[in-house]
Design a protein around this motif. Structure first.
Motif, short mmCIF file in Angstrom:
data_model
loop_
_atom_site.label_atom_id
_atom_site.label_comp_id
_atom_site.label_asym_id
_atom_site.label_seq_id
_atom_site.Cartn_x
_atom_site.Cartn_y
_atom_site.Cartn_z
N LEU A 178 0.83 -1.20 0.00
CA LEU A 178 0.00 0.00 0.00
C LEU A 178 0.86 1.25 0.00
N PHE A 179 1.92 1.25 0.80
CA PHE A 179 2.82 2.41 0.83
C PHE A 179 3.61 2.54 -0.46
N LEU A 180 4.19 1.43 -0.92
CA LEU A 180 5.05 1.49 -2.11
C LEU A 180 4.27 1.91 -3.34
N ALA A 181 3.10 1.30 -3.54
CA ALA A 181 2.29 1.62 -4.72
C ALA A 181 1.59 2.95 -4.56
N GLY A 182 1.04 3.20 -3.36
CA GLY A 182 0.23 4.39 -3.16
C GLY A 182 1.01 5.68 -3.07
N THR A 183 2.21 5.63 -2.49
CA THR A 183 2.98 6.85 -2.30
C THR A 183 3.72 7.28 -3.55
N ASP A 184 4.53 6.40 -4.09
CA ASP A 184 5.39 6.78 -5.22
C ASP A 184 4.58 7.08 -6.47
N GLY B 278 -9.31 4.29 -6.58
CA GLY B 278 -10.22 5.33 -6.12
C GLY B 278 -9.55 6.32 -5.21
N LEU B 279 -8.71 5.82 -4.29
CA LEU B 279 -7.96 6.69 -3.39
C LEU B 279 -6.99 7.57 -4.17
N ALA B 280 -6.30 6.97 -5.14
CA ALA B 280 -5.32 7.71 -5.93
C ALA B 280 -5.97 8.85 -6.71
N ARG B 281 -7.14 8.61 -7.27
CA ARG B 281 -7.81 9.65 -8.03
C ARG B 281 -8.28 10.79 -7.13
N MET B 282 -8.73 10.44 -5.93
CA MET B 282 -9.12 11.48 -4.98
C MET B 282 -7.92 12.33 -4.58
N GLU B 283 -6.80 11.68 -4.30
CA GLU B 283 -5.59 12.41 -3.92
C GLU B 283 -5.14 13.33 -5.04
N HIS B 284 -5.10 12.80 -6.25
CA HIS B 284 -4.66 13.58 -7.41
C HIS B 284 -5.52 14.82 -7.57
N SER B 285 -6.83 14.64 -7.50
CA SER B 285 -7.75 15.75 -7.72
C SER B 285 -7.68 16.79 -6.61
N LEU B 286 -7.79 16.34 -5.36
CA LEU B 286 -7.89 17.28 -4.24
C LEU B 286 -6.58 18.01 -3.98
#
Length: 435
Positions: A239-245, A384-392
Motif C-alpha cells: 500500500l505504501f510502495l504503490a500508493g505513495t510513489d 479510487g484513493l489515488a484519483r481522490m488524492e490527485h484531484s484534491l
C-alpha cells in the motif's frame, strides 16, 4: 582428452537443440502459441529488446506480429497483449482466467508471493478482499477519507507557503504529503513532516527496501489462514510502495506539465475561482462542475503513462485465446501504453491535449481507453484513493498558488527517462507564488 573448445561447442549445440525442441513443442504440441520473434537459446529475446525502453521495442513487435504475441525473457515464455480490444478480451471478458499474478525475479525475491500485489490464488483473494473491505471501513470512497486528504492538503499548502517564493524541488514535498495520507489510513494519524520515524519510513519507501523488518518469525500463526503477520505486513508495504510513489510522481509530473503550458494552469485557476472560490477547500463534489480541470487530470495520467507495460498477469489454466493456446502459468503483460496512446482514440497521443477528454461542447468525455490503473479483476485496489488524492491535492495547491517555472517554459522538457517497467522523471525546481 577432448579439447575444451570442442566440449563447450558440443554442449552449446545440445542446449540449443533442447531449447528449440522445447519451443517447438510449446508452439505445436498442444496448440498454437501466439507468434513472436525467433528466440535464442538460454537468453531468449533479450538481445532483440531494448531493456532501457521496453515499450518502444514492444510497440515495434506488435506492429510486426499483431496484438497478441510472445517473447522469451531468458527461457520464460511471455505473452503480450497490445491494443484495447486484446486487453479487454483478456482482462475483462476472460478476467478469471487471466487473474493470476505473473512473476518478476526482483519482486519475487522481495515479496516471496506475499501481500496483495504479487500473491496468487486463494491468498490473493483473501488479502484483496481484506484490503478493500478495510479501506472502505477506513473511508475510501466516503467523506471521511476525503477529510483526511483535505487535511493533508492544508498542511502541504502551509509548507509551500513557507518557501516564500524561493525555488525548491517538489518531489520531497509531494511524497511526504501523499505518504501521510496513507499513514492516516493505516495508522489512524498523520505525522509531522520533520518526525524522524516518518522520515525513516519515507526513506525506506523511496529506496524500495524491505519494510517492516521487525516481523517475529516464531510468532504462532494459524497455518490455514492467509492473515499471517508476513502477509499483512507485506500488504501494508504494498500500500505504501504503490500508493505513495505512484501518485506523488503523477503530481510532480503534472506540475511540470502546467509549468510548460501556463495557459492550461490559467484556465484551471478560472474554473476554481468560479466553482469553488477562495473561501473553502476543494471537495470531490466540485469535480462534476469543473469539466476542464477533470479533463486535465485525466490527460495527465494518460500522457504520463507511468507503467507502460502494466503489471504481469498469469493465466490460471490452459486457455484458448483467439486462435491461440496459452499454457497454464504463462506470464501475460497487458501493454497499457498501446491503449493509453491509441492514435485513433487520442489523436497525436504523444502530445498533451486536454481535448482528449472534452466533447465539442466543452463537457467532460469519458473513455474506455483510460486504464492507467489497468482493468479487470486485478485492477489497482487503490485506484479510487489515488484519483481522490490527485484531484484534491492539485486543485487545493492551484487554489492557493500560481506555479512559476525556474526556466523559460519553452525550454521545459517533458520527456521522462524510460526503464524496464516505468518512466523516471528528472528532478526539477519551481516556485509557488500566493494568489
Amino acid at each position: 582428452m577432448e579439447p575444451l573448445g570442442t566440449t563447450t561447442l558440443f554442449l552449446f549445440i545440445c542446449v540449443s537443440c533442447l531449447f528449440f525442441f522445447s519451443a517447438w513443442r510449446k508452439r505445436s504440441g498442444r496448440g498454437k502459441l501466439p507468434p513472436g520473434p525467433l528466440a535464442f537459446p538460454i537468453i531468449g529475446n533479450v538481445l532483440q529488446l531494448n531493456l532501457r525502453n521496453m515499450s518502444q521495442s514492444l510497440h515495434k513487435l506488435s506492429v510486426k506480429h499483431g496484438p497478441v504475441f510472445t517473447v522469451y525473457f531468458d527461457s520464460e515464455l511471455i505473452v503480450l497483449l497490445s491494443g484495447y480490444t486484446a486487453v479487454k478480451e483478456a482482462l475483462i471478458d476472460q478476467g478469471q482466467e487471466f487473474s493470476g499474478r505473473g512473476t518478476l525475479p526482483l519482486f519475487e525475491k522481495i515479496a516471496k508471493g506475499r501481500g496483495i500485489i504479487f500473491s496468487n490464488g486463494e491468498r490473493w483473494k483473501q488479502l484483496c478482499r481484506f484490503a478493500i473491505t478495510n479501506l472502505r471501513n477506513f473511508g475510501m470512497g466516503k467523506k471521511s477519507i476525503e477529510l483526511r486528504i483535505q487535511e493533508e492538503a492544508r498542511f502541504l499548502v502551509e509548507r509551500l507557503r513557507n518557501t516564500q517564493g524561493r525555488p525548491f524541488h517538489p518531489a520531497v514535498f509531494l511524497s511526504h504529503a501523499i505518504a501521510n495520507i496513507i499513514c492516516s489510513v493505516v495508522f489512524g494519524d498523520r505525522f509531522d513532516y520533520e518526525d524522524k520515524k516518518f522520515l525513516t519510513l519515507i526513506h525506506l519507501i523511496m529506496e524500495n527496501k524491505k519494510l517492516f523488518g521487525f516481523i517475529l518469525v516464531q510468532e504462532r500463526q494459524n497455518d490455514e489462514s492467509e492473515y499471517t503477520t508476513e502477509n499483512l505486513a507485506r500488504s501494508t508495504a504494498d500500500l505504501f510502495l504503490a500508493g505513495t510513489d505512484t501518485i506523488s510522481t503523477t503530481l510532480r509530473y503534472g506540475f511540470l506539465i502546467l509549468l510548460k503550458y501556463p495557459h492550461i494552469e490559467e484556465k484551471i485557476h478560472e474554473e476554481i475561482d468560479r466553482v469553488i472560490g477562495r473561501g473553502r477547500i476543494p471537495c470531490m463534489a466540485d469535480r462534476s462542475q469543473m469539466p476542464f480541470t477533470d479533463a486535465v487530470l485525466h490527460e495527465m495520467q494518460r500522457f504520463i503513462n507511468l507503467v507502460p507495460i502494466g503489471v504481469p498477469h498469469a493465466v490460471t489454466k490452459d486457455i484458448h485465446f483467439r486462435q491461440y493456446l496459452i499454457p497454464k502459468g504463462t506470464t501475460v503483460f497487458p501493454f497499457l501504453e498501446s491503449v493509453l496512446c491509441d492514435s485513433k482514440k487520442f489523436p497525436n497521443p504523444v502530445q498533451f491535449h486536454s481535448g482528449h477528454f472534452l466533447d465539442e461542447n466543452g463537457a467532460f468525455k469519458k473513455s474506455d481507453f483510460f486504464i492507467p490503473f489497468s482493468t479487470g479483476k486485478r485492477i489497482c485496489a487503490g485506484d479510487g484513493l489515488a484519483r481522490m488524492e490527485h484531484s484534491l491535492v492539485l486543485t487545493t495547491i492551484l487554489q492557493n498558488f500560481t506555479l512559476k517555472p525556474f526556466v523559460d517554459p519553452k525550454d521545459i522538457d517533458l520527456t521522462a527517462v524510460p526503464n524496464f517497467v516505468t518512466y523516471v522523471l528528472k528532478l526539477y525546481q519551481l516556485c509557488v507564488l500566493p494568489r
